[in-house]
Design an enzyme around this catalytic site. Structure first.
Site, PDB file in Angstrom:
ATOM      1  CG  HIS A  99      10.489  10.613  54.796  1.00 22.31           C
ATOM      2  ND1 HIS A  99      10.531  10.725  53.651  1.00 22.31           N
ATOM      3  CD2 HIS A  99       9.389  11.388  55.653  1.00 22.31           C
ATOM      4  CE1 HIS A  99       9.262  11.390  53.300  1.00 22.31           C
ATOM      5  NE2 HIS A  99       8.728  10.834  54.051  1.00 22.31           N
ATOM      6  CG  HIS A 101       8.143  10.624  59.505  1.00 19.29           C
ATOM      7  ND1 HIS A 101       7.299  12.611  59.953  1.00 19.29           N
ATOM      8  CD2 HIS A 101       7.478  10.497  58.819  1.00 19.29           C
ATOM      9  CE1 HIS A 101       6.816  13.185  58.294  1.00 19.29           C
ATOM     10  NE2 HIS A 101       7.170  11.539  58.104  1.00 19.29           N
TER      11      HIS A 101
END
Ligand code: 5GP
Ligand code: ZN
Length: 136
Positions: A99, A101
């Site tokens: 992931h 950010h």
């Protein structure tokens, strides 16, 4: 992956505020934002992090990250954008699914930047020799 939190979000088993979606990626609001609009971009296919992600999935995440960064920046009238990706536990990775950010930044928001160190004499040359040898 049955137990992976972000796979569950991708499958719709856990609710999330979706910002953007395409065939290979999903972007949704982080539940604990550094600033409002803090968004996570994930590949739909499970892997752990940048170190084992399929190159095509990474390319898709990178392009979604570019697209969503501009969206967040423009729509939320941010003064800048930080990208961060934590890979492995000691780099701060809590969720074992890749992931990125996207963090909107605002003038005077007070978030600290990390501090740079200095190389000892010869240290940079030692490191660059190792990295280049691994590419030979
Ligand atoms: P990491 O520390 O692994 O880079 O970041 C994981 C991020 O996932 C954290 O910023 C955390 O707030 C976010 N997060 C954890 N659980 C959930 C959840 O159930 N939903 C959403 N939207 N974000 C989550
Ligand atoms: Zn997963």
């Amino acid at each position: 992956m049955d137990t992976c939190l972000f796979c569950k979000i991708v499958r719709g088993e856990i609710p999330a505020h979706t910002v953007y979606e395409d065939d290979a990626t999903l972007a949704f609001l982080d539940i604990h934002p550094v600033n409002p609009g803090h968004t996570l971009v994930v590949p739909k296919r499970h892997s752990f992090n940048l170190l084992d992600i399929d190159p095509a999935d990474w390319a898709a995440v990178a392009e979604s990250t570019r697209h969503v960064s501009k969206l967040v920046h423009d729509v939320l009238a941010a003064d800048g954008i930080n990208l961060q990706m934590n890979n492995r536990e000691h780099a701060g990775q809590d969720v074992d699914h890749p992931h990125v950010h996207i963090i909107p930044r605002y003038r005077g928001d007070g978030l600290p930047h990390w501090r740079g160190k200095s190389y000892q004499p010869g240290e940079a040359e030692e490191i660059i020799a190792k990295l280049r040898a691994a590419h030979a």
